[in-house]
Design an enzyme around this catalytic site. Structure first.
Site, PDB file in Angstrom:
ATOM      1  N   ARG A  11     -40.312  -2.028  35.801  1.00 25.09           N
ATOM      2  CA  ARG A  11     -40.978  -2.402  34.559  1.00 25.09           C
ATOM      3  C   ARG A  11     -41.868  -1.237  34.122  1.00 25.09           C
ATOM      4  O   ARG A  11     -42.309  -0.424  34.943  1.00 25.09           O
ATOM      5  CB  ARG A  11     -41.830  -3.653  34.751  1.00 25.09           C
ATOM      6  CG  ARG A  11     -41.053  -4.898  35.174  1.00 25.09           C
ATOM      7  CD  ARG A  11     -42.018  -6.060  35.384  1.00 25.09           C
ATOM      8  NE  ARG A  11     -41.332  -7.306  35.716  1.00 25.09           N
ATOM      9  CZ  ARG A  11     -41.142  -7.747  36.957  1.00 25.09           C
ATOM     10  NH1 ARG A  11     -41.588  -7.030  37.984  1.00 25.09           N
ATOM     11  NH2 ARG A  11     -40.513  -8.885  37.183  1.00 25.09           N
ATOM     12  N   LYS A  70     -45.193  -8.319  38.969  1.00 25.26           N
ATOM     13  CA  LYS A  70     -45.882  -9.448  38.347  1.00 25.26           C
ATOM     14  C   LYS A  70     -46.456 -10.370  39.413  1.00 25.26           C
ATOM     15  O   LYS A  70     -45.858 -10.586  40.455  1.00 25.26           O
ATOM     16  CB  LYS A  70     -44.904 -10.225  37.454  1.00 25.26           C
ATOM     17  CG  LYS A  70     -44.569  -9.518  36.148  1.00 25.26           C
ATOM     18  CD  LYS A  70     -43.724 -10.414  35.264  1.00 25.26           C
ATOM     19  CE  LYS A  70     -43.472  -9.776  33.905  1.00 25.26           C
ATOM     20  NZ  LYS A  70     -42.652 -10.647  33.036  1.00 25.26           N
ATOM     21  N   HIS A  84     -37.539  -1.240  28.972  1.00 26.05           N
ATOM     22  CA  HIS A  84     -36.886  -2.497  29.337  1.00 26.05           C
ATOM     23  C   HIS A  84     -35.370  -2.371  29.267  1.00 26.05           C
ATOM     24  O   HIS A  84     -34.649  -3.015  30.027  1.00 26.05           O
ATOM     25  CB  HIS A  84     -37.374  -3.623  28.421  1.00 26.05           C
ATOM     26  CG  HIS A  84     -36.977  -4.986  28.893  1.00 26.05           C
ATOM     27  ND1 HIS A  84     -37.319  -5.476  30.131  1.00 26.05           N
ATOM     28  CD2 HIS A  84     -36.243  -5.968  28.303  1.00 26.05           C
ATOM     29  CE1 HIS A  84     -36.826  -6.693  30.278  1.00 26.05           C
ATOM     30  NE2 HIS A  84     -36.170  -7.009  29.189  1.00 26.05           N
ATOM     31  N   ARG A 124     -34.261  -0.805  32.451  1.00 24.32           N
ATOM     32  CA  ARG A 124     -34.321  -1.824  33.514  1.00 24.32           C
ATOM     33  C   ARG A 124     -33.118  -2.754  33.425  1.00 24.32           C
ATOM     34  O   ARG A 124     -32.500  -3.093  34.437  1.00 24.32           O
ATOM     35  CB  ARG A 124     -35.633  -2.601  33.391  1.00 24.32           C
ATOM     36  CG  ARG A 124     -35.804  -3.762  34.375  1.00 24.32           C
ATOM     37  CD  ARG A 124     -37.226  -4.303  34.251  1.00 24.32           C
ATOM     38  NE  ARG A 124     -37.379  -5.637  34.798  1.00 24.32           N
ATOM     39  CZ  ARG A 124     -37.635  -5.909  36.075  1.00 24.32           C
ATOM     40  NH1 ARG A 124     -37.714  -4.926  36.948  1.00 24.32           N
ATOM     41  NH2 ARG A 124     -37.803  -7.158  36.485  1.00 24.32           N
ATOM     42  N   HIS A 183     -37.841 -10.558  40.816  1.00 23.77           N
ATOM     43  CA  HIS A 183     -37.860 -11.871  40.170  1.00 23.77           C
ATOM     44  C   HIS A 183     -38.180 -12.950  41.195  1.00 23.77           C
ATOM     45  O   HIS A 183     -37.592 -12.985  42.274  1.00 23.77           O
ATOM     46  CB  HIS A 183     -36.501 -12.177  39.538  1.00 23.77           C
ATOM     47  CG  HIS A 183     -36.257 -11.420  38.274  1.00 23.77           C
ATOM     48  ND1 HIS A 183     -34.996 -11.238  37.748  1.00 23.77           N
ATOM     49  CD2 HIS A 183     -37.105 -10.782  37.428  1.00 23.77           C
ATOM     50  CE1 HIS A 183     -35.088 -10.530  36.633  1.00 23.77           C
ATOM     51  NE2 HIS A 183     -36.354 -10.252  36.421  1.00 23.77           N
TER      52      HIS A 183
END
Length: 298
Positions: free
Chosen positions: A144, A166, A235, A238, A261
């Protein structure tokens, strides 16, 4: 019922644009007609079941998720007005879910196009070497934008990268050979821009950590300079990383881990395969789809 709609719209006339008022009128008129067709002629009888039936009918009629979400917002604002007017004791629309918007994913860059783009020679200046290292690392690791700009020199060793993604979730990434070579070139020149006390891996001309906007602008400029006939942003690199890796490996779990994820469903949406690839995989794997040799007529 229509008189109540007009009173509501009149109360908004000083705060909403004519286009918004027209959209609200269409949405609320559609609901009023739906209720009247069901034998309901009083807004006091509006409940969550009727709201759900109406939204379901609109979905069946072919309304797009974005239009459904806008329609629900109009109904909710009107229901709040009915509560303030004492006609309802609560807002039944608030008890329904907002229609989910489809995720608009960037189209991955073609593998051969991306290879030519990455292999384009540069002038060897510190900034050009830095840019090449960023490009290779983006595509090698599927980072990211925020992950790349947050990297410190201490986050890398010869073949491995440590990333905090994240939710402050750490993960480790292997670094491809091309990215390793590009990073080695950057390490040799980084000291010409960065001070001894600067921890950031990627710095700008003044020696400070690169920001998000600076990286985005550099990628767009490099795409133009190197003749890539498509808009390039972090993005999209990615997404290209994920799509190309999944097409080659078919290992969804591995791609999930590499992307960082939390849920596999996110990876399934993010790394969609083209139809031909899926069809080929089906033909090769499904026992009733495999092509058999024609029977011998002798």
């Amino acid at each position: 019922m229509h008189a109540a709609v007009e009173r509501f719209l009149h109360s908004l006339s000083g705060h909403a644009s004519p286009a918004t008022l027209d959209a609200y009128r269409r949405d609320l008129t559609a609901l009023a007609r739906f209720l009247e067709a069901s034998g309901i002629d009083d807004w006091a009888a509006l409940d969550v079941a009727q709201v759900r039936r109406f939204m379901g009918a609109e979905r069946t009629r072919g309304l797009a998720p974005r239009s459904l979400a806008r329609r629900r917002a109009a109904l909710s604002r009107f229901a709040d007005h009915l509560v303030r007017s004492g006609i309802l004791d609560h807002n039944p629309v608030a008890l329904t879910q907002t229609p989910r918007q489809p995720r608009h994913l960037p189209r991955p860059v073609d593998v051969d196009q991306l290879a030519r783009f990455l292999d384009t020679p540069h002038d060897g200046t510190p900034l050009a070497v830095r840019d090449q290292a960023m490009l290779e690392l983006f595509y090698s690791c599927g980072l990211r934008l925020a992950e790349l700009t947050a990297l410190d020199v201490t986050d890398l060793d010869a073949r491995r990268l440590r990333v905090v993604g994240k939710g402050n979730k750490p993960r480790q990434m292997p670094i491809g050979r091309r990215a390793q070579a590009a990073l080695a070139d950057w390490y040799r020149l980084r000291g010409q821009l960065a001070g001894h006390d600067e921890p950031a891996l990627f710095v700008g001309q003044r020696g400070a950590r690169l920001g998000h906007r600076a990286v985005q602008k550099r990628l767009a400029q490099l795409a133009r300079e190197r003749g890539l006939a498509e808009h390039l942003h972090p993005h999209r690199l990615r997404h290209s990383f994920a799509s190309h890796l999944l097409e080659s490996s078919q290992d969804l779990r591995a791609v999930q881990e590499l992307l960082g994820h939390a849920n596999l469903s996110t990876t399934q949406v993010y790394t969609r395969l083209d139809w031909q690839h899926l069809a080929d995989a089906y033909d090769q794997a499904h026992p009733r789809a495999r092509r058999r040799a024609p029977p011998d007529d002798t």
